[in-house]
Design a protein around this motif. Structure first.
Motif, PDB file in Angstrom:
ATOM      1  N   ASP A  25      56.800 -10.473  89.859  1.00 32.48           N
ATOM      2  CA  ASP A  25      56.868  -9.136  90.457  1.00 32.48           C
ATOM      3  C   ASP A  25      56.474  -9.134  91.932  1.00 32.48           C
ATOM      4  OD1 ASP A  25      57.331  -6.258  89.835  1.00 32.48           O
ATOM      5  OD2 ASP A  25      55.329  -6.118  90.713  1.00 32.48           O
TER       6      ASP A  25
ATOM      7  N   GLU B 222      60.258 -12.240  93.549  1.00 32.83           N
ATOM      8  CA  GLU B 222      60.890 -10.997  94.007  1.00 32.83           C
ATOM      9  C   GLU B 222      60.182 -10.459  95.246  1.00 32.83           C
ATOM     10  OE1 GLU B 222      62.297  -7.925  91.145  1.00 32.83           O
ATOM     11  OE2 GLU B 222      60.665  -8.682  89.899  1.00 32.83           O
TER      12      GLU B 222
ATOM     13  N   ASP C  98      61.853  -9.299  83.835  1.00 36.16           N
ATOM     14  CA  ASP C  98      61.698  -8.667  85.146  1.00 36.16           C
ATOM     15  C   ASP C  98      60.256  -8.189  85.319  1.00 36.16           C
ATOM     16  OD1 ASP C  98      62.504  -7.664  87.583  1.00 36.16           O
ATOM     17  OD2 ASP C  98      64.003  -6.300  86.757  1.00 36.16           O
ATOM     18  N   ASP C  99      59.811  -8.122  86.563  1.00 35.58           N
ATOM     19  CA  ASP C  99      58.481  -7.595  86.882  1.00 35.58           C
ATOM     20  C   ASP C  99      57.402  -8.297  86.054  1.00 35.58           C
ATOM     21  OD1 ASP C  99      60.098  -5.821  88.285  1.00 35.58           O
ATOM     22  OD2 ASP C  99      59.862  -4.199  86.837  1.00 35.58           O
TER      23      ASP C  99
HETATM   24 MG    MG Z   1      61.618  -6.604  89.391  1.00 41.41          MG
END
Ligand code: MG
Ligand code: C2E
Ligand code: MG
Ligand code: MG
Length: 278
Positions: A202, A236, A179-180
């Protein structure tokens, strides 16, 4: 004069700190109660396949449905929960609710992958994998439908131990997303060694992608990195059509963001799922 200011500063900081500490303590007590009263709820945000526009996964995002304060977003209580040692218990409820929702949707014919965020502290708990295995069995959920989203923070400290756990999860059939991606302590070394199936680009890189050449370059590079390593990418924070089109051209596998759908309670999301699945 300097001395007086200094003194004032000290008073200012100590008063602030005292307030912060009692705030923390209050919050800790309140979070314990929230666990007992089952006040944590999940909202779900679709991840769609950029090429086909079809939904193939949802990300579960926790909220605290607090009678006094309304829906409290995760960034306002997860850090306190982590510091107070409550993240394991909250995380367990999150997984239980996410897997139960997966079961319910599957029974209704919505076959989707479920992505769940895992805090580094929760991941470090040696009971984590066993709990997950039991839960999947209980919910009759094939592990291949579960994806866990970890941040680069999981790899800090004992990277060796993290590697062992990630391999165990992979061997169970669970997939792992970073994630990110690109915002933490990125090292290309770990991409080589870890059993990662997805890089989530991200939102900070996606945000101004049409006008910020550096963001564009970074997103293109992450997409190429993922593709060359046989990982898929999720962009995202897509908020506009123009971003969506550009990310699709670049070749990102999947997209997620307000442009597609805000995170929502399960029942509210169902009409959209129905539309995006066919
Ligand atoms: Mg994220
Ligand atoms: P994340 O996993 O990177 O989740 C994406 C965040 O971006 C979510 O915020 C989501 O609502 C928001 N978002 C989605 N699309 C857009 C968009 O188009 N524009 C903008 N501006 N924002 C968008 P949320 O739900 O407030 O969650 C924030 C963070 O809290 C998550 O970031 C994740 O790190 C953490 N989190 C959420 N649920 C859980 C959980 O169950 N467990 C743990 N440990 N952390 C969680
Ligand atoms: Mg996430
Ligand atoms: Mg985040």
């Amino acid at each position: 004069k300097a001395k007086r200011e200094g003194k004032n500063n000290i008073q200012f900081y100590s008063a602030d700190l005292a307030e912060e500490m009692s705030g923390f303590y209050r919050m800790e007590q309140r979070l314990k109660l929230a666990l007992e009263r089952d006040e944590f709820v999940l909202h779900f945000q679709p991840q769609i396949d950029m090429a086909s526009g079809r939904v193939s996964a949802v990300e579960a995002l926790v909220r605290w449905n607090c009678p006094e304060n309304g829906m409290v977003p995760p960034l306002q209580f997860i850090p306190v929960a982590e510091e107070a040692g409550l993240i394991g218990a909250i995380g367990e409820q999150v997984f239980r609710k996410a897997c139960a929702q997966w079961r319910a949707w599957s029974d209704q014919g919505f076959l989707l992958k479920m992505a769940v965020n895992v805090s580094p502290l929760q991941f470090r708990d040696d009971a984590f994998i066993g709990q997950l295995a039991r839960l999947l069995g209980e919910m009759r959920m094939p592990p291949s439908y579960l994806e866990i989203e970890i941040t680069e923070g999981v790899l800090m400290g004992s990277a060796e131990k993290a590697l062992g756990k990630l391999k165990a999860l992979r061997d169970m059939g669970i997939s792992i997303a970073i994630d990110d991606f690109g915002t933490g302590y990125s090292s290309l070394q770990y991409l080589k060694e870890l059993p990662i199936s997805c890089l989530k680009i991200d939102a900070s890189f996606v945000r101004e992608i049409q006008t910020n050449g550096k963001n564009l370059a970074i997103v293109k590079t992450i997409e190429a990195l993922g593709r060359n390593l046989q990982m898929y990418t999720v962009a995202e924070g897509i908020e506009e059509q123009a971003q969506y089109d550009l990310l699709k051209d670049i070749g990102c596998t999947m997209g997620q963001g307000y442009f597609i759908s805000h995170p929502m309670a399960a029942e509210k999301l169902e009409p959209l799922l129905r539309k995006l699945m066919t």
